[in-house]
Design an enzyme around this catalytic site. Sequence first.
Site, mmCIF file in Angstrom:
data_model
loop_
_atom_site.group_PDB
_atom_site.id
_atom_site.type_symbol
_atom_site.label_atom_id
_atom_site.label_comp_id
_atom_site.label_asym_id
_atom_site.label_seq_id
_atom_site.Cartn_x
_atom_site.Cartn_y
_atom_site.Cartn_z
ATOM 1 N N ARG A 116 36.192 39.933 44.910
ATOM 2 C CA ARG A 116 36.426 39.345 43.591
ATOM 3 C C ARG A 116 37.655 38.429 43.595
ATOM 4 O O ARG A 116 37.656 37.385 42.931
ATOM 5 C CB ARG A 116 36.603 40.468 42.557
ATOM 6 C CG ARG A 116 36.558 39.990 41.122
ATOM 7 C CD ARG A 116 36.610 41.150 40.156
ATOM 8 N NE ARG A 116 36.731 40.688 38.781
ATOM 9 C CZ ARG A 116 37.410 41.321 37.837
ATOM 10 N NH1 ARG A 116 38.050 42.447 38.132
ATOM 11 N NH2 ARG A 116 37.465 40.842 36.615
ATOM 12 N N HIS A 120 37.483 34.587 42.366
ATOM 13 C CA HIS A 120 38.323 34.061 41.281
ATOM 14 C C HIS A 120 39.264 32.966 41.774
ATOM 15 O O HIS A 120 39.630 32.076 41.014
ATOM 16 C CB HIS A 120 39.134 35.202 40.653
ATOM 17 C CG HIS A 120 38.326 36.064 39.733
ATOM 18 N ND1 HIS A 120 38.770 36.437 38.476
ATOM 19 C CD2 HIS A 120 37.092 36.615 39.872
ATOM 20 C CE1 HIS A 120 37.845 37.189 37.895
ATOM 21 N NE2 HIS A 120 36.824 37.317 38.726
ATOM 22 N N HIS A 247 27.623 41.660 41.970
ATOM 23 C CA HIS A 247 27.774 42.723 40.973
ATOM 24 C C HIS A 247 27.103 44.013 41.419
ATOM 25 O O HIS A 247 27.120 45.005 40.688
ATOM 26 C CB HIS A 247 27.194 42.279 39.625
ATOM 27 C CG HIS A 247 27.977 41.170 38.986
ATOM 28 N ND1 HIS A 247 27.518 40.456 37.892
ATOM 29 C CD2 HIS A 247 29.188 40.635 39.282
ATOM 30 C CE1 HIS A 247 28.416 39.545 37.548
ATOM 31 N NE2 HIS A 247 29.439 39.633 38.387
#
Length: 379
Positions: A116, A120, A247
């Site tokens: 993640r 990001h 996810h």
Amino acid sequence: MTTQFVLTCLVFMCLVLGGVAWDTRNEDYSRNEDGARNEDYSRNAWGARNKDGERNAWGASNAWDAIKNVWGARNSNVPRKNYYQSTHCPNVEQLIRDITWSKVAKDATLGAKLLRIHYHDCFVRGCDASILLDKVGSDDSEKEARPNLSLGGFDVIDDIKREVEAKCPGIVSCADILALVARDAVSYPFKTLMWEVETGRKDGFVSLASDVNGNLPSPFSDFATLKQIFANKGLNVDDLVALSGAHTIGVAHCGAFSRRLFNFTGKGDMDPSLNATYAKDLKDFCPNPANPNTTVEMDPMSSTSFDSNYFNILINQNKGLFQSDAALLNDKDSVIVIKKLQEDKTFFPQFAKSMQKMGAIELLTGNAGEIRKNCRVKN
């Protein structure tokens, strides 16, 4: 006269053809600083030969042609495979992998966290490790932006950077460490590398919280917004769907989806597209108002297992946790991709290809960036 002319032409043709052959040979057999030949057939950590267009453990070809198109012509400042082999730190990728795997072995949640951070980072100012910079002065850095407040794993990056600097000072960028660590963390359960990472990125100088909104996809986004954000970064619907498959690991705070449960249209209603039984379970975990520290699995009962289950529960059970997950079902092209990725053998290679493309977003190379000594601060 005629004979001399013919001989001259033959000599000229030999020189031209010889030059072409030499140029072609140099593409395949460049030499490193020590004079050793670097062949396209490099060897990976297990001694297997890798060639451009190689097939990985799942039988998929790597997307080097697409990456070359993003990065342009090769030179010493442009990211490439085995970039550090020609430096004084040829074993750094193995070092980073060893540290990452040792940490993930002790904490299975790190896979999602490290993946993640890379995600990001790349969507805001490109893959330049700007997400790692701490706030300086009155301007908040990317870390302080609301979507990034729940990020974790920064301490792992700090530990890895510290060990890398001890062995290879001033050579390996924080941006490359992020890209390698994300790959290695996801790859750990399989004990093989799920995709190749080209290296040679430089670290950025700027990190502003104000840059996050509008660049980073939101869990509240509809499909049109998601598609546009990805397109702005050179990514297509295949990439959007495949990267959403991340996810399948990790957890989310209640605030990221509570509106779907309690106030979807502003009338105290629930999102009708959400599986009713699943919604009831979520309400039990996240009452209104919810404890801000409460988290739930993004892929129920499978949050530490990297697999294609996300796509199965999304399309067959309507159990996509976020509004952005459910939005993938609102586009016919997206649905086609979802159906295709319901098995590991199709999901893994597409995810690998999309991660390589994401890892090439708006890169800094050459003199455009720096090699930070400490990932949290500029030099």
